[in-house]
Design a protein around this motif. Structure first.
Motif, short mmCIF file in Angstrom:
data_model
loop_
_atom_site.label_atom_id
_atom_site.label_comp_id
_atom_site.label_asym_id
_atom_site.label_seq_id
_atom_site.Cartn_x
_atom_site.Cartn_y
_atom_site.Cartn_z
N THR A 1 9.79 15.41 -6.34
CA THR A 1 9.51 15.36 -4.86
C THR A 1 8.01 15.23 -4.49
N TRP A 2 7.68 15.49 -3.22
CA TRP A 2 6.30 15.09 -2.95
C TRP A 2 5.76 16.38 -2.32
N ASP A 3 4.45 16.76 -2.68
CA ASP A 3 3.78 17.94 -2.12
C ASP A 3 3.61 18.04 -0.85
N GLY B 1 7.69 22.17 4.79
CA GLY B 1 7.53 22.37 3.50
C GLY B 1 8.03 21.14 2.84
N ARG B 2 8.45 21.41 1.55
CA ARG B 2 8.68 20.39 0.40
C ARG B 2 9.83 19.38 0.73
N LEU B 3 10.66 19.93 1.51
CA LEU B 3 11.84 19.34 1.72
C LEU B 3 11.47 18.25 2.75
N TYR B 4 10.47 18.45 3.80
CA TYR B 4 10.26 17.72 4.69
C TYR B 4 9.34 16.52 4.17
N SER B 5 8.35 16.83 3.55
CA SER B 5 7.77 15.73 2.89
C SER B 5 8.35 14.79 1.95
N THR B 6 9.49 15.50 1.10
CA THR B 6 10.33 14.67 0.46
C THR B 6 11.31 13.67 1.10
N MET C 1 0.78 -1.21 -0.03
CA MET C 1 -0.06 -0.11 0.03
C MET C 1 0.93 1.38 0.08
N ILE C 2 1.72 1.37 1.16
CA ILE C 2 2.54 2.71 0.87
C ILE C 2 3.49 2.85 -0.17
N ARG C 3 4.08 1.59 -0.74
CA ARG C 3 4.97 1.83 -1.87
C ARG C 3 4.17 2.48 -3.09
N ASP C 4 2.91 1.85 -3.34
CA ASP C 4 1.96 2.28 -4.26
C ASP C 4 1.66 3.48 -4.39
N LEU C 5 1.23 3.94 -2.99
CA LEU C 5 0.85 5.25 -2.90
C LEU C 5 1.68 6.28 -2.95
N LEU C 6 3.05 6.14 -2.35
CA LEU C 6 3.87 7.14 -2.49
C LEU C 6 4.46 7.19 -3.96
N ILE C 7 4.77 6.34 -4.74
CA ILE C 7 4.96 6.33 -6.29
C ILE C 7 3.79 7.05 -6.92
N THR C 8 2.65 7.06 -6.68
CA THR C 8 1.48 7.49 -7.39
C THR C 8 1.39 9.13 -7.04
N GLU C 9 1.86 9.63 -5.67
CA GLU C 9 1.62 10.79 -5.55
C GLU C 9 3.01 11.53 -5.75
N GLN C 10 4.20 11.14 -5.98
CA GLN C 10 5.37 11.75 -6.34
C GLN C 10 5.19 12.66 -7.66
N ARG C 11 5.65 13.78 -7.57
CA ARG C 11 5.67 14.64 -8.81
C ARG C 11 6.62 14.06 -9.93
#
Length: 198
Positions: free
Chosen positions: A150-152, A162-167, A132-142
């Protein structure tokens, strides 16, 4: 205040890293860490955790258990040698399983600690969480533009980090199995490698 599970987890991780690098962690420190986890535990088996206990003298009990604090505390307990299949561990893993990663409840902090804890636990709960987490993160990555890769920062802490934290947290979450040897395998004897045949 006496402290909280969130800060405790980050400090324990630093001490564990130091210990693995050869620094001696005094027994008294280890005993106090165990006591903190015991005194802040909730749930019928002691596997659930909230952010902190109420300040002494205040009305009410501990802050209610949350998935993120339960995940962080479970990983802390694992680092301190908690049994892999104790009632408290089963209670925590079950709680995390009932609160899976989802875009509707984006929380990079939870996803990071949940992944750490589930990876250490292993088995079917880990495989389900990981898919679940792998697919979710890959889908949400810019994937395009100047923010590609990066990730929003769209969770509750994104406005601070900010973006540094989430990424950073998303990347660390995806790298868990490359960076951490399962703790329950460290103390097991190595399997002998059969000699190569000519």
């Amino acid at each position: 205040q006496e402290g909280d599970v969130s800060m405790f987890g980050w400090h324990l991780m630093s001490l564990k890293s130091a210990e693995m690098a050869g620094v001696t962690v005094p027994d008294q420190v280890r005993a106090r860490m165990q006591a903190f986890l015991k005194n802040t535990a909730q749930g019928t088996a002691g596997g659930l955790y909230g952010y902190r206990r109420s300040i002494p003298g205040a009305s009410g009990g501990s802050e209610p258990p949350t998935p993120v604090m339960t995940a962080e505390a479970l990983f802390c307990r694992q680092m301190l040698g908690a049994p892999q299949d104790s009632p408290a561990t089963r209670e925590a893993v079950g709680f995390l399983g009932r609160n899976p990663p989802s875009v509707a409840r984006t929380d990079f902090y939870y996803w990071y600690y949940g992944t750490l804890a589930m990876h250490q636990h292993g088995g079917a709960p880990w495989r389900q969480w990981n898919s679940m987490i792998r697919d979710l993160l890959i889908t949400e990555q810019r994937t395009s533009g100047e923010l590609a890769g990066t990730w929003d920062p769209n969770d509750q802490w994104g406005r601070y980090g900010g973006r540094l934290y989430s990424t950073a947290l998303a990347t660390l979450t995806l790298e868990v199995y490359y960076r951490f040897l399962p703790l329950y395998q460290i103390s097991r004897p190595a399997t002998p490698v059969p000699p190569a045949t000519p």
